[in-house]
Design a protein around this motif. Structure first.
Motif, PDB file in Angstrom:
ATOM      1  N   THR A  36      18.902  36.211  -7.965  1.00  0.00           N
ATOM      2  CA  THR A  36      17.671  36.942  -7.655  1.00  0.00           C
ATOM      3  C   THR A  36      17.284  36.835  -6.186  1.00  0.00           C
ATOM      4  OG1 THR A  36      16.408  34.996  -8.321  1.00  0.00           O
ATOM      5  CG2 THR A  36      16.714  36.714  -9.981  1.00  0.00           C
ATOM      6  N   ASP A  37      17.823  35.831  -5.515  1.00  0.00           N
ATOM      7  CA  ASP A  37      17.561  35.729  -4.081  1.00  0.00           C
ATOM      8  C   ASP A  37      18.721  34.979  -3.448  1.00  0.00           C
ATOM      9  OD1 ASP A  37      16.194  36.045  -1.680  1.00  0.00           O
ATOM     10  OD2 ASP A  37      15.238  34.073  -1.845  1.00  0.00           O
ATOM     11  N   ASP A  38      19.125  35.443  -2.311  1.00  0.00           N
ATOM     12  CA  ASP A  38      20.290  34.846  -1.672  1.00  0.00           C
ATOM     13  C   ASP A  38      20.102  34.900  -0.165  1.00  0.00           C
ATOM     14  OD1 ASP A  38      22.732  33.914  -0.932  1.00  0.00           O
ATOM     15  OD2 ASP A  38      23.904  35.550  -1.804  1.00  0.00           O
ATOM     16  N   THR A  59      23.500  34.871 -16.022  1.00  0.00           N
ATOM     17  CA  THR A  59      22.496  34.857 -14.949  1.00  0.00           C
ATOM     18  C   THR A  59      22.820  35.894 -13.892  1.00  0.00           C
ATOM     19  OG1 THR A  59      23.750  33.182 -13.749  1.00  0.00           O
ATOM     20  CG2 THR A  59      21.990  32.380 -15.194  1.00  0.00           C
ATOM     21  N   GLU A  60      21.768  36.264 -13.177  1.00  0.00           N
ATOM     22  CA  GLU A  60      21.942  37.118 -12.000  1.00  0.00           C
ATOM     23  C   GLU A  60      21.301  36.415 -10.818  1.00  0.00           C
ATOM     24  OE1 GLU A  60      21.966  41.546 -14.038  1.00  0.00           O
ATOM     25  OE2 GLU A  60      20.270  40.944 -12.808  1.00  0.00           O
ATOM     26  N   THR A  99      27.175  43.392  -7.430  1.00  0.00           N
ATOM     27  CA  THR A  99      26.136  43.182  -6.430  1.00  0.00           C
ATOM     28  C   THR A  99      25.105  42.162  -6.883  1.00  0.00           C
ATOM     29  OG1 THR A  99      25.025  45.096  -7.355  1.00  0.00           O
ATOM     30  CG2 THR A  99      26.313  45.444  -5.340  1.00  0.00           C
ATOM     31  N   LYS A 100      24.901  42.043  -8.194  1.00  0.00           N
ATOM     32  CA  LYS A 100      23.865  41.142  -8.680  1.00  0.00           C
ATOM     33  C   LYS A 100      24.384  39.726  -8.928  1.00  0.00           C
ATOM     34  CE  LYS A 100      20.764  44.557 -10.600  1.00  0.00           C
ATOM     35  NZ  LYS A 100      20.305  45.262 -11.810  1.00  0.00           N
ATOM     36  N   VAL A 134      19.432  36.731 -17.812  1.00  0.00           N
ATOM     37  CA  VAL A 134      19.127  38.107 -18.188  1.00  0.00           C
ATOM     38  C   VAL A 134      18.914  38.180 -19.699  1.00  0.00           C
ATOM     39  CG1 VAL A 134      20.462  39.014 -16.261  1.00  0.00           C
ATOM     40  CG2 VAL A 134      21.560  38.749 -18.497  1.00  0.00           C
ATOM     41  N   TRP A 182      18.470  32.087  -9.068  1.00  0.00           N
ATOM     42  CA  TRP A 182      19.088  32.855 -10.161  1.00  0.00           C
ATOM     43  C   TRP A 182      18.156  32.871 -11.363  1.00  0.00           C
ATOM     44  CZ3 TRP A 182      20.688  28.172  -8.275  1.00  0.00           C
ATOM     45  CH2 TRP A 182      20.582  27.071  -9.134  1.00  0.00           C
ATOM     46  N   ARG A 227      26.442  38.468 -11.163  1.00  0.00           N
ATOM     47  CA  ARG A 227      26.335  38.033 -12.567  1.00  0.00           C
ATOM     48  C   ARG A 227      27.347  36.933 -12.862  1.00  0.00           C
ATOM     49  NH1 ARG A 227      23.584  41.940 -16.223  1.00  0.00           N
ATOM     50  NH2 ARG A 227      24.685  41.140 -18.042  1.00  0.00           N
TER      51      ARG A 227
END
Lengths: 397, 218
Positions: B117-119, B114-115, B94-95, B130, B127, B97
């Protein structure tokens, strides 16, 4: 393969270099059948264009046979094509509005910075020229890699021989656009500085476009003779005071439009031009612009100035006041070749335009260095050199 | 003459050198400037900043936002045009990664995860790295409609926490991996790829392409 390579000022040689390969999907490889030396190649030869590296393969006027195609090329093996000297992707904003020589995608990303710094925006790529314009290998060679081969090359019908169509690659469209940029009206008197290939084609084009009088300015008798044959009246600037003559020849009004087909290595004996020449020679980068300066003074108030001649840097003592106070319109630029290839091919095919009169010498590719030397030093008689990779030395004209 | 002192000096900043990998994939920030009093975007260089910190770039691409967004959202595609990003593998989830391997000078690499952070579909992807990554970084790309049929304006901004700061950038410059230049070139390559289906090269043979040379140099 064999190719004409640049090694320094007045030093070009035919060397053996690796054959080109297909790299991108839209590429094609051509086997060169005819290629020409351009007046702008002489700027490279004279070392006044920055960003040329030893070993670079020159040549941007060429045609040949398709021998290999990338998977997205629309060309077919065996087709004869003429290739525009401007490399254009066909898909960017500028290509879409037919400003092909402003293509945003043909100059590799890592090569755009130099011209962006010099000019504020990066330039499109050109074949066989400076690394400012991509550093693509040129066509004065046995083979050439043609990127975006689905956009630029124009297929030539078999019945038209090379010499009739070769100049679609640059000088014919360049002369034509030079005349088009002068926005010629039926009653106009148009003056053209420079009776080299581009100037002569600009004269020819201006006449086709309906100018009532075209005046050609040069100092080489043979070139003036060619201009006369095309229908121009001529002025020899060595013997005649040009601006005065133009005033008289235009009924005291001044010519309606002027075309500078000379560019950055203009001859001229005025003090400012001599100073510019010294600066250019020592690499201070002042373009010699005597022809353009004279043209700006000669054109009538409210007239048009067209600049197909090549400039690359800065110039001094520019008559900015005349430009503003006389309300002149100026249009310039590298040619949007792809815009003109088809209509001009049609005019060649129906006999409206013949370009073969220009060719004075046909040489084997192997003899290209001599072609450069003489094209530069014997400008009166060496009007245009066509190189043929297949031609044997003894058959050379 | 290269002397030992220079070499040992280079060694002493090796720790900072780790950060250089981050320089590779875009435009960066070490100090956010406060913006001017005009309408120029935040990422435009201001004359009163000797060492501008936030560099981002905008290009206009003649393609619909949806198409550009979709290509970028698949992070595995990015190494196609981000020259110094060796590969990105997506873990999924879901994140969103993803594991990045970035080339750094002297044959080293920098790894980070990286994850997303907004999409916002067809509009924005952001992104951030982490914990446990070699460097700290955040990035965002936005897609907005250009006037008329000019396509989409694509803006890229990547920020990073730069141990070494100016020294790191100095070294980057020496290795021709100046981040601002890299960002500009990467975005232009993205534009080429989207508008023409390929990335322009004036190479004469396959072995002369930048990609081939890079693989050669490791």
């Amino acid at each position: 393969m064999r190719a004409l390579t640049w090694h320094g000022t007045h030093d070009v040689r035919v060397d053996t270099v690796p054959d080109p390969e297909i790299i991108n999907p839209r590429d094609a490889i051509l086997k060169i059948t005819s290629t020409a030396i351009c007046g702008s190649d002489l700027h490279l030869y004279d070392g006044v264009i920055p960003g040329v590296l030893p070993g670079d393969v020159l040549g941007h006027e060429f045609m040949g046979e398709v021998v290999e195609t990338g998977k997205d090329s629309t060309l077919k093996k065996g087709q004869r094509v003429v290739v525009p000297f401007t490399i254009s992707c066909g898909g960017c904003f500028h290509c879409q509005i037919k400003q092909y020589s402003a293509c945003e995608n043909s100059n590799p990303a890592e090569k755009q910075d130099m011209s962006a710094t010099l000019y504020g925006h990066p330039m499109a790529a050109l074949f066989g020229y400076s690394h400012l314009t991509g550093g693509y290998s040129g066509g004065q060679a046995e083979y050439v890699r043609v990127p975006f081969s689905d956009v630029g090359p124009i297929v030539i019908p078999d019945h038209l021989e090379d010499e009739k169509v070769l100049f679609l690659s640059d000088i014919l469209p360049t002369g034509w656009m030079g005349a088009e940029n002068a926005d010629i009206q039926p009653d106009d008197t148009v003056a053209v500085w420079g009776c080299g290939p581009v100037g002569l084609f600009a004269i020819q084009s201006a006449i086709i476009m309906g100018a009532s009088k075209v005046i050609a300015i040069d100092h080489y008798p043979h070139r003036l003779e060619l201009a006369k044959k095309l229908g121009a009246e001529v002025i020899n600037f060595k013997t005649t005071e040009v601006r005065e003559a133009l005033m008289e020849m235009s009924g005291g009004i001044g010519v309606d439009a002027v075309i500078d087909a000379v560019g950055m290595e203009s001859h001229g004996f005025a003090v400012d031009n001599m100073l510019d020449m010294v600066k250019q020679t020592v690499g201070m980068g002042a373009d010699r612009a005597a022809a353009l300066k004279q043209a700006i003074l000669a054109v009538r108030t409210g007239g048009r100035v067209s600049i197909p001649g090549v400039y690359g840097g800065m110039t001094d003592k520019f008559p900015l006041g005349a430009l503003m106070e006389k309300g002149l319109q100026v249009r310039a630029g590298q040619t949007h070749v792809q815009r003109y290839t088809k209509p001009l091919l049609d005019k060649i095919e129906d006999g409206t335009i013949d370009t073969t009169f220009l060719i004075s010498h046909r040489l084997p590719l192997e003899d290209a260095a001599r072609g450069y030397k003489n094209f530069r030093e014997e400008q009166d008689s060496w009007t245009k050199v066509v190189l043929k990779p297949g031609l044997e030395m003894e058959k050379a004209a | 003459m290269k002397n030992n002192r220079e070499i040992s000096m280079a060694g002493s900043v090796a720790a900072a050198g780790v950060a250089l990998g981050a320089l590779a994939f875009g435009a960066f920030l070490s100090r956010r400037h406060d913006g001017g009093s005009d309408d120029a975007p935040k990422n435009a260089r201001r004359k009163n900043h000797g060492e501008h910190a936030l560099v981002g770039r905008t290009v206009t691409i003649r393609k619909p936002a949806a198409e550009l967004y979709a290509y970028w959202r698949d992070f595995g595609n990015l190494p196609e045009f981000m020259e110094n990003v060796e590969r990105i593998t997506e873990e999924g989830g879901t994140k969103g990664r993803a594991n990045w391997t970035i080339k750094a000078p002297a044959g080293t690499t920098v790894d980070l995860t990286t994850e997303v952070t907004d999409d916002v579909e067809n509009n924005r992807i952001a992104w951030a790295s982490v914990e446990g990554s070699d460097i700290e970084t955040t990035g965002e790309v936005t897609f907005t409609e250009a006037p008329g049929d000019r396509g989409t304006r694509v803006s890229l901004r990547i920020e990073y926490d730069a141990p070494g700061g100016a020294i790191g950038r100095g070294i980057a410059k020496a290795f021709l991996r100046e981040p601002e230049v890299q960002a500009r070139h990467d975005l232009k390559r993205f534009k080429m790829l989207m508008e023409t289906g390929e990335i322009a090269t004036s190479a004469h043979r396959k072995s002369e392409t930048r990609k081939a040379k890079q693989q050669e140099n490791g």
